[in-house]
Design a protein around this motif. Structure first.
Motif, PDB file in Angstrom:
ATOM      1  N   SER A  70       0.872  -1.123  -0.037  1.00  0.00           N
ATOM      2  CA  SER A  70       0.042  -0.088  -0.012  1.00  0.00           C
ATOM      3  C   SER A  70       0.901   1.244   0.061  1.00  0.00           C
ATOM      4  CB  SER A  70      -0.803   0.048   1.123  1.00  0.00           C
ATOM      5  OG  SER A  70      -1.843  -0.952   1.306  1.00  0.00           O
ATOM      6  N   THR A  71       0.612   2.147  -0.641  1.00  0.00           N
ATOM      7  CA  THR A  71       1.172   3.468  -0.871  1.00  0.00           C
ATOM      8  C   THR A  71       0.877   4.499  -0.009  1.00  0.00           C
ATOM      9  OG1 THR A  71      -0.043   4.051  -2.774  1.00  0.00           O
ATOM     10  CG2 THR A  71       1.839   2.927  -3.432  1.00  0.00           C
ATOM     11  N   ASN A  72      -0.474   5.030   0.157  1.00  0.00           N
ATOM     12  CA  ASN A  72      -0.825   5.814   1.072  1.00  0.00           C
ATOM     13  C   ASN A  72      -1.829   5.191   1.957  1.00  0.00           C
ATOM     14  OD1 ASN A  72      -0.034   7.146  -1.528  1.00  0.00           O
ATOM     15  ND2 ASN A  72      -0.369   8.826  -0.011  1.00  0.00           N
ATOM     16  N   ILE A  73      -2.294   5.912   3.172  1.00  0.00           N
ATOM     17  CA  ILE A  73      -3.236   5.771   3.989  1.00  0.00           C
ATOM     18  C   ILE A  73      -4.128   6.903   4.095  1.00  0.00           C
ATOM     19  CG2 ILE A  73      -1.641   6.678   5.943  1.00  0.00           C
ATOM     20  CD1 ILE A  73      -3.118   4.683   7.925  1.00  0.00           C
ATOM     21  N   TRP A  74      -5.223   6.733   4.378  1.00  0.00           N
ATOM     22  CA  TRP A  74      -6.220   7.907   4.054  1.00  0.00           C
ATOM     23  C   TRP A  74      -6.997   7.618   5.421  1.00  0.00           C
ATOM     24  CZ3 TRP A  74      -7.873  10.998  -0.156  1.00  0.00           C
ATOM     25  CH2 TRP A  74      -7.098  10.833  -1.203  1.00  0.00           C
ATOM     26  N   LEU A  75      -7.380   8.871   6.046  1.00  0.00           N
ATOM     27  CA  LEU A  75      -8.213   8.867   7.462  1.00  0.00           C
ATOM     28  C   LEU A  75      -9.357   9.775   7.403  1.00  0.00           C
ATOM     29  CD1 LEU A  75      -4.975   9.213   9.724  1.00  0.00           C
ATOM     30  CD2 LEU A  75      -5.965   7.211   9.027  1.00  0.00           C
ATOM     31  N   LYS A  76     -10.418   9.568   8.044  1.00  0.00           N
ATOM     32  CA  LYS A  76     -11.079  10.549   8.318  1.00  0.00           C
ATOM     33  C   LYS A  76     -11.276  10.728   9.890  1.00  0.00           C
ATOM     34  CE  LYS A  76     -15.894   9.836   7.293  1.00  0.00           C
ATOM     35  NZ  LYS A  76     -16.992  10.071   6.505  1.00  0.00           N
ATOM     36  N   ALA A  77     -11.080  12.048  10.250  1.00  0.00           N
ATOM     37  CA  ALA A  77     -11.627  12.303  11.987  1.00  0.00           C
ATOM     38  C   ALA A  77     -12.392  13.435  12.279  1.00  0.00           C
ATOM     39  CB  ALA A  77      -9.867  12.512  12.382  1.00  0.00           C
ATOM     40  N   VAL A  78     -12.735  13.340  13.430  1.00  0.00           N
ATOM     41  CA  VAL A  78     -13.581  14.400  13.875  1.00  0.00           C
ATOM     42  C   VAL A  78     -13.164  14.871  15.274  1.00  0.00           C
ATOM     43  CG1 VAL A  78     -15.651  13.464  12.888  1.00  0.00           C
ATOM     44  CG2 VAL A  78     -14.996  12.844  15.126  1.00  0.00           C
ATOM     45  N   ALA A  79     -13.319  16.094  15.488  1.00  0.00           N
ATOM     46  CA  ALA A  79     -12.806  16.727  16.639  1.00  0.00           C
ATOM     47  C   ALA A  79     -13.569  16.405  17.977  1.00  0.00           C
ATOM     48  CB  ALA A  79     -12.734  18.367  16.610  1.00  0.00           C
ATOM     49  N   THR A  80     -13.533  15.101  18.489  1.00  0.00           N
ATOM     50  CA  THR A  80     -14.281  14.705  19.625  1.00  0.00           C
ATOM     51  C   THR A  80     -13.391  13.328  20.232  1.00  0.00           C
ATOM     52  OG1 THR A  80     -16.346  13.447  20.351  1.00  0.00           O
ATOM     53  CG2 THR A  80     -15.643  12.985  18.045  1.00  0.00           C
ATOM     54  N   ARG A  81     -13.500  13.063  21.429  1.00  0.00           N
ATOM     55  CA  ARG A  81     -12.881  12.191  22.340  1.00  0.00           C
ATOM     56  C   ARG A  81     -13.637  11.080  22.674  1.00  0.00           C
ATOM     57  NH1 ARG A  81      -7.653  13.670  23.614  1.00  0.00           N
ATOM     58  NH2 ARG A  81      -7.207  15.782  23.299  1.00  0.00           N
ATOM     59  N   SER A  82     -14.982  11.070  22.020  1.00  0.00           N
ATOM     60  CA  SER A  82     -16.123   9.869  22.278  1.00  0.00           C
ATOM     61  C   SER A  82     -15.326   8.363  21.720  1.00  0.00           C
ATOM     62  CB  SER A  82     -17.203  10.234  21.929  1.00  0.00           C
ATOM     63  OG  SER A  82     -17.242  10.436  20.551  1.00  0.00           O
ATOM     64  N   ALA A  83     -15.928   7.707  22.277  1.00  0.00           N
ATOM     65  CA  ALA A  83     -15.017   6.303  21.667  1.00  0.00           C
ATOM     66  C   ALA A  83     -16.122   5.922  20.586  1.00  0.00           C
ATOM     67  CB  ALA A  83     -15.213   5.144  22.800  1.00  0.00           C
ATOM     68  N   GLN A  84     -15.506   5.505  19.720  1.00  0.00           N
ATOM     69  CA  GLN A  84     -16.219   4.983  18.215  1.00  0.00           C
ATOM     70  C   GLN A  84     -14.995   4.448  17.494  1.00  0.00           C
ATOM     71  OE1 GLN A  84     -19.146   7.229  16.551  1.00  0.00           O
ATOM     72  NE2 GLN A  84     -19.013   6.301  14.541  1.00  0.00           N
ATOM     73  N   PRO A  85     -15.183   3.052  16.962  1.00  0.00           N
ATOM     74  CA  PRO A  85     -14.044   2.448  16.228  1.00  0.00           C
ATOM     75  C   PRO A  85     -14.253   2.900  14.919  1.00  0.00           C
ATOM     76  CG  PRO A  85     -15.772   0.884  16.758  1.00  0.00           C
ATOM     77  CD  PRO A  85     -16.201   2.195  17.497  1.00  0.00           C
ATOM     78  N   PRO A  86     -12.727   2.883  14.322  1.00  0.00           N
ATOM     79  CA  PRO A  86     -12.915   3.139  12.860  1.00  0.00           C
ATOM     80  C   PRO A  86     -13.746   2.254  12.048  1.00  0.00           C
ATOM     81  CG  PRO A  86     -10.548   3.272  13.841  1.00  0.00           C
ATOM     82  CD  PRO A  86     -11.724   2.575  14.684  1.00  0.00           C
ATOM     83  N   ALA A  87     -14.038   2.715  11.011  1.00  0.00           N
ATOM     84  CA  ALA A  87     -15.023   1.708  10.050  1.00  0.00           C
ATOM     85  C   ALA A  87     -14.116   1.066   9.180  1.00  0.00           C
ATOM     86  CB  ALA A  87     -15.892   2.731   9.255  1.00  0.00           C
TER      87      ALA A  87
END
Length: 267
Positions: free
Chosen positions: A250-267
Motif C-alpha cells: 500500500s502506498t498511502n493511508i487515508w483517514l477521516k477524523a472528527v474533533a471529539t474524544r468519544s469512543a467509536q471504532p474506525p469503520a
C-alpha cells in the motif's frame, strides 16, 4: 459557492518565512514546475474523487483545502456546489494557478499551519489535508493537526492522506534520498489523539505499480521538467479505488477524523 475577495491572492506569492518555508527544502514534491503543475486542462486525478467520496457530500457545506497547491481538489469540490470554498498553502506560484482554476474560491497564503487566523476557526464542515503531513518539519505534526481541529465546525470532518509505511517506502526515491516520511496507522492514531481528534474511518491506496507510476512522475517532473501522463497499461494495474485493509505494498493511508474524544471504532 461563496468566496471572500474572489479575485485576490492574499499575501506575497513568492516569499515565505517561518515554519512552512522549510517545507520547500524538505521534499521535491513541493517544487513547482509549470509544465507539470499548471496542466489545468487535464482530468482531475482519481485521488481527489476518493477524497470527496470519503468526506460527506460537499453540497451546501463549507470546505477548506489545506495545502491546496494548484487547486485540483478545489476544482472538483466546486462542481458539487459548496456553500464556501477556501484553499490555503504556503506562498508561491501554485496559488496563482489555483486562483485561475477556481476564480470564485478564496485563496490564502500562510507561512505556518500551526496557527490559523481567528476568522477561520470553527468555520468549516470539511477540511482536507492531502499529501501534506509528510512535508511538515519532523515533530510538528501533532501541533498542526491540533490547529486543523480548531478549524472544524461542530460535526465537521478532517480528511487526511499521507504515505503509508511499508514496502512502498523502499520504492519511494524521496524516502531514499531526503527522508520523505511514511506513517504507520498506529503512529497517526497517536498524533490524532494528541491533537484532540478521533479517527472514524481508515482506507488505503495503491500498490507496487502505483510506486512505479510515482517514480516516473518524479523523473518527468524533476529531471525532465515535463508533464507526465500515466500510461494506460500502468493505470490498469493499480487499484481503482480505496480499500479498507492494508496491503504490504500500500502506498498511502487515508483517514477521516472528527474533533471529539468519544469512543467509536474506525469503520
Amino acid at each position: 459557492m461563496v468566496g471572500k475577495d474572489p479575485g485576490a491572492i492574499h499575501g506575497d506569492p513568492t516569499e515565505g518565512t517561518g515554519l512552512l518555508r522549510r517545507i520547500r527544502a524538505r521534499s521535491g514534491h513541493v517544487k513547482f514546475i509549470a509544465a507539470e503543475d499548471e496542466a489545468l486542462d487535464e482530468e482531475v486525478p482519481q485521488r481527489f474523487s476518493w477524497a470527496v467520496a470519503l468526506a460527506n457530500a460537499p453540497t451546501g457545506r463549507r470546505v477548506l483545502d489545506v495545502g491546496c497547491w494548484t487547486g485540483g481538489l478545489l476544482s472538483l469540490v466546486a462542481r458539487h456546489g459548496p456553500a464556501e470554498l477556501v484553499g490555503v498553502d504556503i506562498p508561491g506560484p501554485w496559488l496563482s494557478a489555483a486562483q485561475r482554476r477556481i476564480p470564485g474560491a478564496e485563496l490564502l497564503s500562510m507561512d505556518s499551519f500551526e496557527q490559523f487566523p481567528r476568522e477561520l476557526r470553527g468555520r468549516f464542515d470539511t477540511v482536507f489535508f492531502l499529501e501534506t503531513l509528510e512535508h511538515l518539519p519532523r515533530g510538528s505534526e501533532t501541533t498542526v493537526l491540533e490547529s486543523l481541529a480548531g478549524l472544524l465546525a461542530e460535526g465537521g470532518e478532517l480528511v487526511i492522506s499521507t504515505p503509508a509505511a511499508g514496502l512502498a517506502a523502499l520504492c519511494d526515491p524521496a524516502w531514499l534520498l531526503i527522508g520523505h516520511r511514511h506513517y504507520l496507522r498506529a503512529t497517526l492514531l497517536r498524533m490524532l489523539a494528541g491533537a484532540g481528534l478521533e479517527m472514524r474511518q481508515v482506507r488505503y491506496q495503491g500498490n507496487t505499480w502505483t510506486s512505479i507510476d510515482t517514480t516516473l512522475l518524479y523523473g518527468y517532473k524533476h529531471l525532465l521538467g515535463r508533464h507526465y501522463v500515466t500510461p494506460a497499461g500502468l493505470a490498469r494495474r493499480q487499484p481503482p479505488t480505496l480499500y479498507p485493509v492494508r496491503r504490504i505494498d500500500s502506498t498511502n493511508i487515508w483517514l477521516k477524523a472528527v474533533a471529539t474524544r468519544s469512543a467509536q471504532p474506525p469503520a
